[in-house]
Design a protein around this motif. Structure first.
Motif, PDB file in Angstrom:
ATOM      1  N   THR A 232       0.855  -1.182   0.000  1.00 58.20           N
ATOM      2  CA  THR A 232       0.000   0.000   0.000  1.00 58.20           C
ATOM      3  C   THR A 232       0.890   1.230   0.000  1.00 58.20           C
ATOM      4  N   ALA A 233       0.363   2.350  -0.476  1.00 58.02           N
ATOM      5  CA  ALA A 233       1.145   3.585  -0.542  1.00 58.02           C
ATOM      6  C   ALA A 233       1.317   4.228   0.829  1.00 58.02           C
ATOM      7  N   THR A 234       0.591   3.733   1.824  1.00 62.21           N
ATOM      8  CA  THR A 234       0.691   4.306   3.167  1.00 62.21           C
ATOM      9  C   THR A 234       1.462   3.409   4.128  1.00 62.21           C
ATOM     10  N   ASP A 235       2.053   2.342   3.620  1.00 61.18           N
ATOM     11  CA  ASP A 235       2.846   1.432   4.448  1.00 61.18           C
ATOM     12  C   ASP A 235       4.113   2.146   4.917  1.00 61.18           C
ATOM     13  N   THR A 236       4.395   2.104   6.221  1.00 60.54           N
ATOM     14  CA  THR A 236       5.593   2.759   6.767  1.00 60.54           C
ATOM     15  C   THR A 236       6.540   1.761   7.424  1.00 60.54           C
ATOM     16  N   SER A 237       6.329   0.476   7.192  1.00 59.23           N
ATOM     17  CA  SER A 237       7.074  -0.537   7.951  1.00 59.23           C
ATOM     18  C   SER A 237       8.313  -1.061   7.235  1.00 59.23           C
ATOM     19  N   VAL A 238       8.548  -0.633   5.984  1.00 55.74           N
ATOM     20  CA  VAL A 238       9.622  -1.224   5.183  1.00 55.74           C
ATOM     21  C   VAL A 238      10.849  -0.314   5.199  1.00 55.74           C
ATOM     22  N   ALA A 239      11.955  -0.808   5.746  1.00 51.89           N
ATOM     23  CA  ALA A 239      13.193  -0.026   5.791  1.00 51.89           C
ATOM     24  C   ALA A 239      13.847   0.062   4.423  1.00 51.89           C
ATOM     25  N   ASN A 240      13.728  -1.000   3.626  1.00 52.44           N
ATOM     26  CA  ASN A 240      14.247  -0.972   2.259  1.00 52.44           C
ATOM     27  C   ASN A 240      13.496  -2.016   1.442  1.00 52.44           C
ATOM     28  N   PHE A 241      12.681  -1.555   0.476  1.00 50.84           N
ATOM     29  CA  PHE A 241      11.893  -2.467  -0.338  1.00 50.84           C
ATOM     30  C   PHE A 241      12.799  -3.469  -1.046  1.00 50.84           C
ATOM     31  N   ASN A 242      12.363  -4.730  -1.071  1.00 52.61           N
ATOM     32  CA  ASN A 242      13.076  -5.754  -1.832  1.00 52.61           C
ATOM     33  C   ASN A 242      12.640  -5.641  -3.287  1.00 52.61           C
ATOM     34  N   ALA A 243      13.557  -5.166  -4.131  1.00 56.97           N
ATOM     35  CA  ALA A 243      13.230  -4.949  -5.542  1.00 56.97           C
ATOM     36  C   ALA A 243      14.324  -5.530  -6.415  1.00 56.97           C
ATOM     37  N   ASN A 244      13.937  -6.110  -7.524  1.00 58.24           N
ATOM     38  CA  ASN A 244      14.914  -6.621  -8.469  1.00 58.24           C
ATOM     39  C   ASN A 244      14.361  -6.513  -9.873  1.00 58.24           C
ATOM     40  N   ILE A 245      15.144  -6.940 -10.837  1.00 60.86           N
ATOM     41  CA  ILE A 245      14.778  -6.828 -12.241  1.00 60.86           C
ATOM     42  C   ILE A 245      14.310  -8.182 -12.734  1.00 60.86           C
ATOM     43  N   LYS A 246      13.080  -8.236 -13.215  1.00 59.31           N
ATOM     44  CA  LYS A 246      12.449  -9.511 -13.575  1.00 59.31           C
ATOM     45  C   LYS A 246      12.703  -9.822 -15.047  1.00 59.31           C
ATOM     46  N   VAL A 247      13.836 -10.437 -15.317  1.00 58.91           N
ATOM     47  CA  VAL A 247      14.143 -10.798 -16.703  1.00 58.91           C
ATOM     48  C   VAL A 247      14.578 -12.253 -16.831  1.00 58.91           C
ATOM     49  N   GLY A 248      14.628 -12.978 -15.727  1.00 64.72           N
ATOM     50  CA  GLY A 248      15.107 -14.354 -15.775  1.00 64.72           C
ATOM     51  C   GLY A 248      14.332 -15.224 -16.741  1.00 64.72           C
ATOM     52  N   LEU A 249      12.996 -15.137 -16.710  1.00 68.17           N
ATOM     53  CA  LEU A 249      12.174 -15.954 -17.590  1.00 68.17           C
ATOM     54  C   LEU A 249      12.346 -15.548 -19.054  1.00 68.17           C
TER      55      LEU A 249
END
Length: 652
Positions: free
Chosen positions: A418-435
């Motif tokens: 959600t755009a109002t979530d304040t609990s994440v210190a650093n979002f887990n994000a990566n690039i989805k190209v494996g498939l």
């Protein structure tokens, strides 16, 4: 037995399709004009970003001019689009109000090479991609309610170079002249008007000298009440000194959620994003990056670019000003409305740019009245796309989306938030190209590395080896496992890309999905055709042989084209080196030389049908070795280049 003459044209046609693919890609644009789906954005569906466009800018030398800057109701005027330095292959023009509404003003004879776009309020486009230097239209306004508007046009210079929504000058309704008879005014006493006394002025009675001027000259028009309107309703913009200290990760995970690159940064981040709720109706967003161009965040319902709400800021063309924008991803292109910059639901903006560090902070209402902007209120959750263009080519004006493509694929959060979530210190994000990479690996090996060799066997190698009675011929021993492998790899490649797309059809302008699907269908048919071969009589065998060969050759030609277009898409979207396309061209040239060269040889010197082994068997074996080595080596190299290509710091 030599192949019949009826089949040779099929081979030549298939090879011609392979060799001609380099010319195919440039012809994918809408050569017959823009579709009605472009009525709103005016963005070509070519998969590239617009070149920078701004009011008063050079805009590639393309201009939109009118015969008059003012107009009268019912009068006819002209509007001319032109390229002063470059010709344009395509265009699309509309008249738009200051609120970005589409107007119907075009009139008179439709210019040659031009057509009205069915489905738009009133828009015109080209009928062919013939180079043009200028086109002139007639227009008139039929209602006095239209007090101002402008013409807006998109110019397509080439398939990947276009300028979207180039604006003409503002046009205004000419005031209707009024005649007031001269009057002699008797001395009068002006009544003081509350709230209109100028500083230093006396509020007492004033005696006016006789005058022949219209009475309206005595009205205190300079103090119109509109100056007292509250300014808090308009988006506010502040600018301040830039400093990396503006970014603070101290409360990430407690007061706000963040994304940081590198993950350990606290103030000096290459990329920084944070979100913090403001009351129950707004969210404050921070964006910062080391870039000369732009930084943005996208809100997506899936992990694929397209139909995403985008907010960000970019350095303007002057190299100092920072513009806060609200835009959206239409397919693989980012576009913005001319009338909203930023949108009215984005307020309290602060931005700066110093020493290559861009920073902006703004407040966005969670809900809007716009159909295309996402509802960010809970419980709605979105994947976040973190994009940037670090080059100066990412600069541009306020009337376009984020100019230029991101120079690396944006990391995307693995989970939705959600755009109002304040609990994440650093979002887990990566690039989805494996498939995508696995899909590409299987298809390259199948259609570049193996398919051609499998087809080479029945065409040229039937009389290359002696075949003892009642034994399976060597050419068939090699042909069957090669084509079964191609079939299995194609099936696996199709499954992987289907999983990546979640069963959705690609809507971009590339022909890759359509040609790839056609290849897959033809490939899947082949083994089932082969299964019925033994049940056929002699006359039916002839039909089977012709059909089986034609389908195989068509699948190979289409498969090779699909591989080229797929690698080119990967180059456009993920930065794959163009060297892989040159390798493909080298493979296609060698294949064409061997196949066509030997076809000509067979036409000139037909094989004696009574021979068990062809007189040139040794030449055929040598050709097979050269051809097989070319296909396998270049196929493996291309596949490795795709798989090994790094699109960013983190992939999945």
């Amino acid at each position: 037995m030599a192949m019949t003459g009826a089949v040779r044209p099929a081979i030549l046609l298939g090879l011609a399709m392979v060799i001609g693919v380099a010319y195919w890609h440039g012809a994918e644009a809408y050569s017959a004009g823009a579709p009605s789906s472009a009525c709103g954005s005016m963005m070509p569906g070519h998969g590239f970003a617009s070149q920078p466009v701004s009011s008063g800018g050079t805009n590639g030398g393309f201009t939109v001019t009118t015969s008059s800057s003012t107009y009268q109701v019912g009068a006819t005027y002209t509007m001319t689009i032109a390229g002063s330095t470059n010709a344009f292959a395509g265009f699309m023009c509309q008249a738009r109000t200051t609120s970005n509404g589409q107007l119907s003003v075009f009139t008179g004879t439709v210019p040659a090479g031009t057509q009205k776009i069915s489905g738009c309020t009133d828009a015109y486009t080209h009928t062919s991609k013939t180079a043009k230097t200028s086109v002139t239209f007639s227009w008139k306004v039929n209602s006095a309610s239209v007090t101002s508007f402008k013409f807006v046009c998109t110019f397509v210079q080439s398939y990947n170079t276009y300028f979207v929504q180039v604006p003409g000058s503002d046009l205004t309704l000419m005031a209707t002249p009024t005649t007031v008879a001269p009057t002699t005014a008797a001395p009068t006493t002006a009544v003081p008007m509350t709230g209109t006394t100028q500083p230093g002025a006396t509020a007492g009675p004033t005696t006016a000298a006789p005058s022949t001027a219209p009475p309206t000259t005595l009205a205190p028009t300079t103090m119109a009440p509109t100056t007292m309107a509250p300014t808090t309703m308009a988006p506010t913009t502040q600018r301040g000194p830039a400093s990396t200290s503006m970014v603070s990760a101290s409360d990430c995970g407690t007061g706000k959620s963040c994304y940081r690159d590198p993950p350990s940064c606290t103030t000096d981040c290459t990329y920084f994003y944070s979100q913090k709720p403001i009351g129950s109706t707004q969210v404050e967003i921070e964006l910062s990056a080391k870039t000369q161009g732009w930084v943005a965040v996208g809100f997506s319902t899936d992990r694929i670019m397209g139909d995403d709400d985008v907010m960000g800021c970019n350095v303007a063309s002057d190299g100092t000003t920072v513009i806060v924008k609200n835009a959206f991803n239409q397919g693989k292109s980012n576009v913005i409305d001319l009338s909203t910059n930023p949108a009215p639901f984005i307020t309290n903006t602060f931005s700066s740019f110093v020493n290559g560090q861009i920073y902006c902070r703004f407040t966005r209402t969670l809900t809007t009245n716009s159909n295309r902007d996402k509802n960010l209120a809970a419980p709605n959750k979105y994947h976040l796309l973190f994009g940037t263009n670090t080059a100066a080519s990412g600069r541009g004006g306020s009337n376009i989306g984020m100019p230029g493509k991101h120079n690396s694929i944006p990391p995307i959060t693995t989970a939705a938030y959600t755009a109002t979530d304040t609990s994440v210190a650093n979002f887990n994000a990566n690039i989805k190209v494996g498939l995508i990479k696995v899909h590409g690996f299987f298809m390259i090996i199948a259609w570049i590395g193996l398919a051609g060799i499998g087809l080479f066997m029945p065409r040229f190698m039937k009389k290359a080896w002696d075949v003892p009675k009642d034994e399976v011929a060597w050419w068939f021993k090699l042909h069957r496992p090669l084509m079964v492998t191609v079939w299995l790899m194609s099936l696996l490649g199709f499954i992987f890309i289907l999983a990546y797309k979640k069963g959705k059809w690609s809507t971009g302008s590339s022909a890759h999905p359509g040609i790839g699907l056609a290849t897959f269908i033809l490939c899947m048919i082949q083994p089932f055709m082969a299964m019925i071969r033994k049940k056929l009589n002699k006359s039916q065998r002839k039909i089977f042989n012709w059909t089986h060969r034609t389908v195989g050759l068509a699948a190979h030609a289409l498969g090779a084209i699909a591989v080229y277009l797929g690698m080119d898409l990967f180059r456009q979207n993920y930065g794959l080196t163009t060297a892989v396309l040159y390798l493909w061209a080298a493979w296609a040239a060698i294949e064409a030389a061997i196949w066509i060269g030997y076809e000509i040889k067979l036409l000139v010197s037909p094989v004696d049908p009574t021979e068990k082994i062809a007189a040139d068997a040794s030449i055929r074996k040598a050709l097979l070795m050269v051809y097989a080595a070319t296909c396998i080596v270049l196929g493996i190299v291309m596949a490795i280049m795709v798989v090994a290509h790094r699109t960013g710091s983190s992939e999945d």
